[in-house]
Design a protein around this motif. Structure first.
Motif, PDB file in Angstrom:
ATOM      1  N   THR A 265       0.873  -1.192   0.000  1.00 56.88           N
ATOM      2  CA  THR A 265       0.000   0.000   0.000  1.00 56.88           C
ATOM      3  C   THR A 265       0.906   1.237   0.000  1.00 56.88           C
ATOM      4  OG1 THR A 265      -0.076   0.050   2.396  1.00 56.88           O
ATOM      5  CG2 THR A 265      -1.849  -1.167   1.287  1.00 56.88           C
ATOM      6  N   LEU A 267       1.222   3.300   2.109  1.00 54.74           N
ATOM      7  CA  LEU A 267       1.807   3.537   3.434  1.00 54.74           C
ATOM      8  C   LEU A 267       3.293   3.160   3.495  1.00 54.74           C
ATOM      9  CD1 LEU A 267       1.171   4.427   6.287  1.00 54.74           C
ATOM     10  CD2 LEU A 267       0.350   2.131   6.797  1.00 54.74           C
ATOM     11  N   ALA A 306      -0.411   3.298  13.807  1.00 54.76           N
ATOM     12  CA  ALA A 306      -1.694   3.188  14.511  1.00 54.76           C
ATOM     13  C   ALA A 306      -2.585   2.212  13.759  1.00 54.76           C
ATOM     14  CB  ALA A 306      -2.358   4.557  14.588  1.00 54.76           C
ATOM     15  N   VAL A 307      -3.082   1.202  14.471  1.00 57.30           N
ATOM     16  CA  VAL A 307      -3.928   0.183  13.841  1.00 57.30           C
ATOM     17  C   VAL A 307      -5.290   0.180  14.536  1.00 57.30           C
ATOM     18  CG1 VAL A 307      -4.209  -2.291  13.395  1.00 57.30           C
ATOM     19  CG2 VAL A 307      -1.954  -1.250  13.214  1.00 57.30           C
ATOM     20  N   ASP A 308      -6.299   0.233  13.700  1.00 57.66           N
ATOM     21  CA  ASP A 308      -7.673   0.242  14.176  1.00 57.66           C
ATOM     22  C   ASP A 308      -8.097  -1.209  14.460  1.00 57.66           C
ATOM     23  OD1 ASP A 308     -10.319   1.059  14.412  1.00 57.66           O
ATOM     24  OD2 ASP A 308     -10.702   0.679  12.283  1.00 57.66           O
ATOM     25  N   LEU A 313      -7.727   1.462  19.485  1.00 63.15           N
ATOM     26  CA  LEU A 313      -6.515   1.779  18.738  1.00 63.15           C
ATOM     27  C   LEU A 313      -5.272   1.185  19.406  1.00 63.15           C
ATOM     28  CD1 LEU A 313      -5.548   3.760  16.454  1.00 63.15           C
ATOM     29  CD2 LEU A 313      -5.188   5.408  18.276  1.00 63.15           C
ATOM     30  N   ARG A 341      -5.349  -7.014  15.540  1.00 65.54           N
ATOM     31  CA  ARG A 341      -6.818  -7.169  15.452  1.00 65.54           C
ATOM     32  C   ARG A 341      -7.285  -8.420  16.187  1.00 65.54           C
ATOM     33  NH1 ARG A 341      -5.927  -4.487   9.844  1.00 65.54           N
ATOM     34  NH2 ARG A 341      -6.456  -2.379  10.468  1.00 65.54           N
ATOM     35  N   SER A 358      -0.393   7.702  11.615  1.00 69.22           N
ATOM     36  CA  SER A 358      -1.794   7.337  11.752  1.00 69.22           C
ATOM     37  C   SER A 358      -2.450   7.520  10.387  1.00 69.22           C
ATOM     38  CB  SER A 358      -2.459   8.238  12.797  1.00 69.22           C
ATOM     39  OG  SER A 358      -3.818   7.927  12.876  1.00 69.22           O
ATOM     40  N   SER A 359      -2.732   6.401   9.719  1.00 64.63           N
ATOM     41  CA  SER A 359      -3.253   6.490   8.354  1.00 64.63           C
ATOM     42  C   SER A 359      -4.726   6.125   8.293  1.00 64.63           C
ATOM     43  CB  SER A 359      -2.459   5.568   7.426  1.00 64.63           C
ATOM     44  OG  SER A 359      -3.085   5.564   6.158  1.00 64.63           O
ATOM     45  N   LEU A 360      -5.520   7.093   7.924  1.00 65.73           N
ATOM     46  CA  LEU A 360      -6.957   6.858   7.751  1.00 65.73           C
ATOM     47  C   LEU A 360      -7.305   6.774   6.271  1.00 65.73           C
ATOM     48  CD1 LEU A 360      -8.259   9.376  10.444  1.00 65.73           C
ATOM     49  CD2 LEU A 360      -8.248   6.885  10.595  1.00 65.73           C
ATOM     50  N   GLY A 361      -6.239   6.716   5.443  1.00 63.85           N
ATOM     51  CA  GLY A 361      -6.425   6.774   3.991  1.00 63.85           C
ATOM     52  C   GLY A 361      -7.302   5.679   3.428  1.00 63.85           C
ATOM     53  N   GLY A 362      -7.282   4.501   4.057  1.00 68.99           N
ATOM     54  CA  GLY A 362      -8.132   3.418   3.575  1.00 68.99           C
ATOM     55  C   GLY A 362      -9.600   3.707   3.841  1.00 68.99           C
ATOM     56  N   THR A 383      -4.603  10.999   5.164  1.00 68.66           N
ATOM     57  CA  THR A 383      -5.997  10.731   4.774  1.00 68.66           C
ATOM     58  C   THR A 383      -6.029  10.358   3.291  1.00 68.66           C
ATOM     59  OG1 THR A 383      -6.351  13.110   4.584  1.00 68.66           O
ATOM     60  CG2 THR A 383      -7.143  12.068   6.601  1.00 68.66           C
ATOM     61  N   ARG A 384      -7.189  10.265   2.745  1.00 66.55           N
ATOM     62  CA  ARG A 384      -7.356   9.608   1.444  1.00 66.55           C
ATOM     63  C   ARG A 384      -6.857  10.463   0.275  1.00 66.55           C
ATOM     64  NH1 ARG A 384      -9.619   5.112   0.680  1.00 66.55           N
ATOM     65  NH2 ARG A 384     -10.408   4.421  -1.329  1.00 66.55           N
ATOM     66  N   ALA A 385      -6.048   9.852  -0.569  1.00 66.14           N
ATOM     67  CA  ALA A 385      -5.567  10.549  -1.772  1.00 66.14           C
ATOM     68  C   ALA A 385      -6.718  10.683  -2.758  1.00 66.14           C
ATOM     69  CB  ALA A 385      -4.438   9.745  -2.405  1.00 66.14           C
ATOM     70  N   LEU A 402      -2.113  13.479  -2.175  1.00 61.94           N
ATOM     71  CA  LEU A 402      -2.230  12.799  -0.877  1.00 61.94           C
ATOM     72  C   LEU A 402      -2.168  13.839   0.254  1.00 61.94           C
ATOM     73  CD1 LEU A 402      -2.090  10.048   0.749  1.00 61.94           C
ATOM     74  CD2 LEU A 402       0.381  10.441   0.826  1.00 61.94           C
TER      75      LEU A 402
HETATM   76  N1  CAO Z   1      -5.438   7.141  -0.111  1.00 57.38           N
HETATM   77  C1  CAO Z   1      -6.135   6.308  -0.916  1.00 57.38           C
HETATM   78  N2  CAO Z   1      -6.238   5.001  -0.693  1.00 57.38           N
HETATM   79  C2  CAO Z   1      -5.623   4.485   0.377  1.00 57.38           C
HETATM   80  C3  CAO Z   1      -4.872   5.274   1.235  1.00 57.38           C
HETATM   81  C4  CAO Z   1      -4.783   6.656   0.954  1.00 57.38           C
HETATM   82  N3  CAO Z   1      -4.093   7.493   1.726  1.00 57.38           N
HETATM   83  N4  CAO Z   1      -4.386   4.500   2.203  1.00 57.38           N
HETATM   84  C5  CAO Z   1      -4.790   3.274   1.988  1.00 57.38           C
HETATM   85  N5  CAO Z   1      -5.527   3.264   0.873  1.00 57.38           N
HETATM   86  C6  CAO Z   1      -6.149   2.092   0.230  1.00 57.38           C
HETATM   87  C7  CAO Z   1      -5.134   0.979   0.123  1.00 57.38           C
HETATM   88  O1  CAO Z   1      -4.374   1.093  -1.034  1.00 57.38           O
HETATM   89  C8  CAO Z   1      -6.059  -0.209   0.093  1.00 57.38           C
HETATM   90  O2  CAO Z   1      -6.631  -0.287  -1.178  1.00 57.38           O
HETATM   91  P1  CAO Z   1      -6.811  -1.700  -1.933  1.00 57.38           P
HETATM   92  O3  CAO Z   1      -7.655  -2.519  -1.041  1.00 57.38           O
HETATM   93  O4  CAO Z   1      -7.444  -1.330  -3.215  1.00 57.38           O
HETATM   94  O5  CAO Z   1      -5.439  -2.254  -2.087  1.00 57.38           O
HETATM   95  C9  CAO Z   1      -7.169   0.186   1.048  1.00 57.38           C
HETATM   96  O6  CAO Z   1      -7.123   1.614   1.127  1.00 57.38           O
HETATM   97  C10 CAO Z   1      -7.025  -0.360   2.448  1.00 57.38           C
HETATM   98  O7  CAO Z   1      -5.744  -0.097   2.946  1.00 57.38           O
HETATM   99  P2  CAO Z   1      -5.377  -0.525   4.427  1.00 57.38           P
HETATM  100  O8  CAO Z   1      -5.914   0.466   5.355  1.00 57.38           O
HETATM  101  O9  CAO Z   1      -5.791  -1.933   4.648  1.00 57.38           O
HETATM  102  O10 CAO Z   1      -3.803  -0.562   4.418  1.00 57.38           O
HETATM  103  P3  CAO Z   1      -2.781   0.562   4.804  1.00 57.38           P
HETATM  104  O11 CAO Z   1      -1.439  -0.052   4.617  1.00 57.38           O
HETATM  105  O12 CAO Z   1      -3.027   1.811   4.078  1.00 57.38           O
HETATM  106  O13 CAO Z   1      -3.044   0.810   6.376  1.00 57.38           O
HETATM  107  C11 CAO Z   1      -3.321   0.279   8.676  1.00 57.38           C
HETATM  108  C12 CAO Z   1      -2.778  -0.177   7.311  1.00 57.38           C
HETATM  109  C13 CAO Z   1      -3.008  -0.777   9.671  1.00 57.38           C
HETATM  110  C14 CAO Z   1      -2.697   1.584   9.058  1.00 57.38           C
HETATM  111  C15 CAO Z   1      -4.849   0.492   8.527  1.00 57.38           C
HETATM  112  O14 CAO Z   1      -5.455  -0.708   8.173  1.00 57.38           O
HETATM  113  C16 CAO Z   1      -5.510   1.049   9.768  1.00 57.38           C
HETATM  114  O15 CAO Z   1      -5.778   0.354  10.746  1.00 57.38           O
HETATM  115  N6  CAO Z   1      -5.801   2.356   9.739  1.00 57.38           N
HETATM  116  C17 CAO Z   1      -6.513   3.025  10.809  1.00 57.38           C
HETATM  117  C18 CAO Z   1      -5.565   3.765  11.686  1.00 57.38           C
HETATM  118  C19 CAO Z   1      -6.334   4.624  12.669  1.00 57.38           C
HETATM  119  O16 CAO Z   1      -7.350   4.218  13.215  1.00 57.38           O
HETATM  120  N7  CAO Z   1      -5.863   5.830  12.894  1.00 57.38           N
HETATM  121  C20 CAO Z   1      -6.553   6.753  13.697  1.00 57.38           C
HETATM  122  C21 CAO Z   1      -5.810   6.923  14.922  1.00 57.38           C
HETATM  123  S1  CAO Z   1      -6.306   8.349  15.748  1.00 57.38           S
HETATM  124  O17 CAO Z   1      -5.012   9.235  15.606  1.00 57.38           O
END
Ligand code: CAO
Length: 437
Positions: A265, A267, A306-308, A313, A341, A358-362, A383-385, A402
């Motif tokens: 990904t 990330l 950060a993993v949800d 968290l 998880r 902390s990636s909320l992009g997914g 956040t999401r691109a 992004l």
């Molecule tokens: N923009 C667009 N798409 C994105 C993206 C972004 N910034 N980030 C991830 N995506 C896409 C990925 O490419 C993936 O797409 P595909 O399924 O088509 O391959 C999909 O979103 C899911 O990605 P993911 O979330 O499973 O994987 P990741 O490596 O990006 O993130 C993790 C891993 C563990 C960080 C994530 O699963 C997670 O738990 N995020 C939540 C963190 C959180 O709660 N933060 C808040 C804390 S409060 O400060």
């Protein structure tokens, strides 16, 4: 030259019997003029007794539990007679000093003449006068003005101290200290550190409710976040990186993978860009020492992610990230987030992080303000691109942008440094070939 001065109980409105509640001095102590030396109490009021002379305490004539009255001897204090500022202004002229021509006897040679200045007025706090002293303090808190002042200086809401160790439950200075120690060791709760707590509301009066117990992770995270929120002056800086080429490369790489291999990904590239920026700006790979005096620079780079999870968290740590490939990082994160998880992370899996992402992009989003995972000094939010029209000087072209959010501890990171750090990350993500340099 030195004079022995007697400090006596002043006129407190004709009250004959006053209880000594607390004595704050001992022989050998140095006191300043008007420093509070004891707390006295009548049936109706409590009062702080200020020193009517400043100097070195020779003898203390009262103890807690004693009964005193106007004129009772409280202490004798050795005052440098040259220092008239250390004797109450109301000192009668004939009592003030020796003739300058007379050599001052030392204490060993001959006892110094004992002088009695008119005592300074005691600071009285009766229930009726309390609101004037501090509107925020409940009139029911049983404490002397100096203890209230001490509590105020520490930001403690004295009404939160339910029982004191003084006579009749009076709150003493030591009770305030113990309260603060307890608040620190338990973590800052809503009602700690003098912050007004949120009032309890009976929601059932508005409709049906159900009460769920918070998970342990949620409770601990909540405590930690509150502590960080209260301790760190945080600033969040927002930036956007053009990841059009990076995304094309990522898609191409994933297309080569078999279905059993971990997909990459964005990330992983963000981790790499972050590490490059941390190498360039070492103060981001650092922590403030607990006393706030030193910056501890780290020579290793571990990144928390950060993993949800269903329970809340958690932040597993990827170690020595600078020496790992993108594929290794992808497998390691997949393994750790699965473990997270399933609730199988061990404490060691979550320790030793230098900086957190902390990636909320997914999920989505355009921006947010993550909270620093102290004692780290910054956290990178993602956040999401999304495709956006970007002006290239001649025309708008579609680019994948992004959004990035950097929250930093402003005690360590200056605004300009934060902006340069983000510019570095942005540049590397926009052209990932730079990560090879
Ligand atoms: N923009 C667009 N798409 C994105 C993206 C972004 N910034 N980030 C991830 N995506 C896409 C990925 O490419 C993936 O797409 P595909 O399924 O088509 O391959 C999909 O979103 C899911 O990605 P993911 O979330 O499973 O994987 P990741 O490596 O990006 O993130 C993790 C891993 C563990 C960080 C994530 O699963 C997670 O738990 N995020 C939540 C963190 C959180 O709660 N933060 C808040 C804390 S409060 O400060």
């Amino acid at each position: 030259m030195a004079d022995l001065i007697e400090i006596k109980v002043p006129d407190v409105g004709g009250v004959a019997s006053i209880d000594v509640v607390e004595v704050l001095i001992k022989p050998g102590d140095t006191v300043a003029l008007e420093q509070i030396i004891a707390t006295l109490e009548t049936d109706k009021a409590s009062m702080d007794l200020p020193a009517s002379a400043g100097g070195t305490i020779q003898q203390v004539h009262i103890k807690p539990g004693d009964k005193v009255g106007e004129g009772s001897l409280v202490a004798t204090v050795l005052v440098n007679s040259a220092d008239t500022a250390q004797v109450a202004a109301t000192l009668k002229p004939e009592q003030s000093t020796q003739s300058p021509t007379t050599p001052a006897p030392t204490i060993q040679e001959q006892p110094a003449p004992v002088k009695t200045p008119e005592p300074a007025k005691a600071a009285i706090a009766s229930p009726a006068s309390t609101p004037v002293i501090d509107h925020s303090i409940s009139v029911t808190a049983h404490a002397s003005p100096s203890v209230r002042l001490f509590a105020r200086e520490l930001g403690v809401d004295i009404t939160k101290i339910t029982a004191g160790n003084g006579r009749k439950g009076r709150i003493l200075k030591d009770d305030v200290k113990s309260f603060v120690k307890r608040a620190i060791s338990e973590g800052v709760t809503q009602s700690g550190a003098g912050i007004p707590s949120i009032p309890a509301v009976d929601f059932s009066q508005f409709g049906e409710t159900e009460t769920l117990k918070l998970s342990k992770i949620k409770r601990l995270t909540g405590q930690n976040l509150s502590r960080v929120w209260l301790n760190l002056p945080m600033v969040t800086y927002h930036e956007e990186a053009d990841i059009t080429e990076m995304e094309a490369f990522r898609v191409a790489l994933n297309a080569e993978k078999t279905k059993d291999e971990t997909k990459i990904t964005g990330l992983m590239f963000i981790i790499k860009a972050l590490v490059a920026a941390m190498k360039q700006f070492p103060s981001f790979n650092a922590s403030l020492s607990a006393d706030g005096e030193n910056l501890i620079l780290k020579k290793y780079i571990n990144i928390g992610i950060a993993v949800d999870t269903p329970n809340g968290l958690v932040v597993p740590v990827l170690r020595n990230v600078d020496s790992k490939s993108i594929n290794q990082l992808a497998s390691e994160l997949a393994e750790k987030s699965d473990k997270a998880r399933l609730g199988k992370l061990m404490p060691a899996d979550m320790q030793g992080g230098c900086l957190t992402i902390s990636s909320l992009g997914g999920i989505g989003g355009t921006a947010f303000t993550p909270i620093v995972n102290a004692p780290e000094v910054a956290i990178l939010g993602v956040t999401r691109a999304k495709m956006q029209p970007v002006w290239n000087g001649k025309e708008f072209i579609p680019r994948l942008m992004l959004p990035l959010d950097l929250t930093y501890d402003h005690r360590v990171i200056d605004g300009a440094e934060g902006a340069r750090f983000m510019a570095h990350i942005k540049q590397n993500l926009s052209d990932i070939r730079r990560l090879l340099l």
